[in-house]
Write an enzyme that holds these catalytic residues in place. Structure first.
Site, short mmCIF file in Angstrom:
data_model
loop_
_atom_site.label_atom_id
_atom_site.label_comp_id
_atom_site.label_asym_id
_atom_site.label_seq_id
_atom_site.Cartn_x
_atom_site.Cartn_y
_atom_site.Cartn_z
N LYS A 177 -20.40 8.46 -24.04
CA LYS A 177 -20.55 7.61 -25.21
C LYS A 177 -21.97 7.09 -25.23
CE LYS A 177 -18.44 3.81 -27.77
NZ LYS A 177 -17.37 2.78 -27.78
N ASP A 204 -8.31 4.71 -37.02
CA ASP A 204 -9.05 5.64 -36.17
C ASP A 204 -9.29 5.08 -34.78
OD1 ASP A 204 -10.78 4.08 -38.11
OD2 ASP A 204 -12.31 4.62 -36.65
N ASN A 205 -8.95 3.81 -34.56
CA ASN A 205 -9.07 3.20 -33.24
C ASN A 205 -7.71 3.03 -32.57
OD1 ASN A 205 -11.84 2.96 -33.55
ND2 ASN A 205 -11.74 0.86 -34.29
N GLY A 249 -26.26 8.06 -32.77
CA GLY A 249 -25.39 8.47 -31.67
C GLY A 249 -25.68 7.81 -30.34
N ASP A 303 -11.71 2.22 -27.77
CA ASP A 303 -12.84 1.84 -28.64
C ASP A 303 -13.09 0.33 -28.61
OD1 ASP A 303 -13.32 4.42 -29.21
OD2 ASP A 303 -12.85 4.32 -31.33
N GLY A 343 -14.83 10.50 -37.33
CA GLY A 343 -15.10 11.39 -36.20
C GLY A 343 -15.88 10.72 -35.10
N ARG A 345 -16.48 7.79 -20.29
CA ARG A 345 -15.15 7.20 -20.29
C ARG A 345 -14.11 8.31 -20.20
NH1 ARG A 345 -14.62 4.71 -26.44
NH2 ARG A 345 -14.80 6.68 -27.58
N GLY A 376 -18.69 9.61 -33.56
CA GLY A 376 -20.08 9.39 -33.92
C GLY A 376 -20.99 9.16 -32.74
N ARG A 377 -20.45 8.64 -31.64
CA ARG A 377 -21.25 8.42 -30.43
C ARG A 377 -20.61 9.04 -29.20
NH1 ARG A 377 -21.30 2.95 -29.35
NH2 ARG A 377 -19.88 2.58 -31.05
#
Length: 513
Positions: free
Chosen positions: A121, A268-269, A134, A278, A98, A191, A100-101
């Site tokens: 971010k 996930d990226n 975070g 990412d 998920g 972003r 995270g930041r």
């Protein structure tokens, strides 16, 4: 800057947790959790992307907008959230991950009706921060802002950066994961992207057997981002997967063209739109090396090395195929589509290489030519970008010994000249088979071979200067990256200096940010 018309489609369509609780935890059966940015007392603007702001419909920046850029004192109309996704990291199933930041502000629509997602971010913890804070440090934030803009101007699909700000606080990070944590300046970027949907969003729902929500998410993606697909077609999920496969293959070709190494191609990226997303331990390639990885976390296996990126992309697509199987239910189709990935990639790759060399037509024997070129590049440790810059020079100006000194990372030896001359002879013979003019060939090369790439040593110098309060290098790089196919800043068109070999944060990077 108009931030009043931000909406949150995601919050209206999918199950979520509206508690606002940022305690790191599992959040089964939800796709998002509402959270608020932590807020910063003494933020300072470093960069604002005026052109992008106008394009997406936010308008011009004023001093009163600084609070929004770091997530302070938001209006009641902006409900912020983070999304849940899963993924395979370094080939292993990692379960729920998920944002995270990353914290979403939502979506904004410009005058032409184009929707853009906006997220901070580094603005604080979310339920998906996995025991982290975070926050983000200046080092990683500068790198992401500049590389995302550099990739955009290179013509590579990417997320983009709207702003970069100091947070006014320090963040402790162990940059090389070697037991030496240090306090670094904190930063926040905003972003943007048409969508931040990842393979991992679909993997999460499939793993949890939330098939109805999986279908709703696929329908949402088709309706909003794949408008060429008929929403009423019984084969719409088949077409959806085919489009993602093509997007991903096209992205790999684009990365090869400019010499980009992502460094951490976990599922996930991976963007369903084929965006570079990412940016962590990335690098633009200096000397050509198929086995190069900038990510110390990826050693010694080099899973995400430059030359393996298409193979890993295909592996990641297999994981997405598994996730989408409950909707497609056609194993033969999925297998054939994934098999087709390789053929499509290599066709596009070879045409791309022909463009870089200035070849009008792609000939059958060009596969052997490209192989010979690769082997020569590796033997002589030739700089990937500078090699093609030199190749564009007229034949009579290609003085071989100087060529080697300026383009090769090897200590000069006379035998290297013979190796290079042999290749240049093959190239002159091959370029002579063009039917269009030398001017047309040169124009094709100049269109596909950048003069400026955002090398890690330049980023390293820029970050060092910024930490000392000097923004001159930052502005120079920002100017250079906006015209990468022109030699506006020849001082940046040189190979990596020897003193940066092995330097942490320059030649060696980790996932720390």
């Amino acid at each position: 800057m108009n931030v009043q018309n931000i909406t949150q489609q995601y919050l209206k369509l999918f199950p979520g947790d509206f508690s606002g609780n940022t305690i790191q935890r599992q959040t089964p059966k939800v796709l998002f959790s509402t959270v608020k940015p932590v807020g910063f007392q003494n933020p300072e603007l470093i960069l604002f992307n005026d052109q992008l702001s106008e394009e997406i419909g936010l308008g011009s920046f004023t001093e009163t907008d600084l609070d929004f850029l770091v997530g302070n004192r938001l209006s009641d109309s902006i409900q912020t959230y983070a999304t849940a996704y899963a993924g395979h990291q370094f080939g292993n199933w990692a379960g729920q991950l998920g944002d995270g930041r990353a914290i979403y502000a939502g979506e904004i629509t410009n005058a032409e009706g184009k929707i853009t997602e906006i997220q901070w971010k580094g603005a604080g913890a979310t339920p998906y921060s996995r025991f982290a804070d975070g926050r983000a440090v200046l080092r990683s934030s500068v790198r992401e802002y500049l590389i995302s803009e550099a990739m955009h101007h290179l013509g590579v699909p990417t997320t983009r950066a709207l702003s970069l700000c100091f947070t006014g606080e320090e963040v402790v990070r162990d940059m090389m994961y070697d037991g030496n944590p240090e306090a670094e300046k904190g930063a926040v970027i905003i972003r943007t992207a048409e969508s931040f949907l990842r393979f991992g969003h679909f993997e999460l729902l499939s793993a949890q057997k939330e098939t109805a929500t999986l279908q709703a998410l696929a329908d949402f993606a088709i309706k909003n981002y794949f408008k060429e697909i008929d929403e009423n077609s019984p084969k719409k999920y088949h077409e959806f997967f085919q489009k993602i496969v093509k997007n991903t293959a096209d992205l790999m070709v684009a990365w090869f063209r400019v010499g980009f190494v992502h460094g951490v191609m976990n599922t996930d990226n991976m963007s369903i739109l084929g965006l570079s997303i990412d940016y962590g331990p990335f690098s633009m390639m200096d000397d050509f090396d198929l086995n190069f990885t900038p990510n110390t976390t990826d050693l010694p296996g080099r899973r995400y090395a430059f030359g393996k990126q298409p193979q890993i992309a295909q592996w990641n697509l297999w994981q997405l195929a598994n996730a989408l199987f409950p909707l497609i239910k056609d194993a033969e189709f999925l297998e054939q589509t994934l098999d087709d990935f390789s053929q499509y990639f290599w066709q596009k790759h070879d045409r791309m290489m022909a463009d870089k060399f200035g070849f009008e037509e792609l000939l059958e024997e060009d596969a052997n030519f490209f192989q010979h070129w690769q082997e020569m590049m590796i033997r002589l440790r030739m700089d990937y970008t500078l090699f093609f810059h030199w190749l564009e020079k007229p034949h009579e100006e290609r003085e071989v010994s100087r060529f080697l000194q300026e383009v090769s990372y090897l200590r000069y030896e006379p035998k290297h000249e013979e190796d290079l001359r042999n290749f240049l002879g093959l190239y002159e013979k091959r370029i002579g088979e063009n039917t269009f003019s030398k001017e047309q060939s040169l124009a094709l090369m100049r269109k596909n071979n950048p003069k400026f790439i955002l090398r890690n040593y330049l980023l390293y110098e820029c970050i060092e200067d910024l930490n000392n309060g000097n923004k001159e290098k930052l502005y120079q790089l920002l100017d250079a990256l906006q015209s990468p196919y022109e030699e506006k800043h020849p001082e940046f068109s040189r190979k990596r200096p020897e003193e940066y070999d092995g330097t942490p944060g320059c030649s060696q990077l980790s996932c720390s940010s």
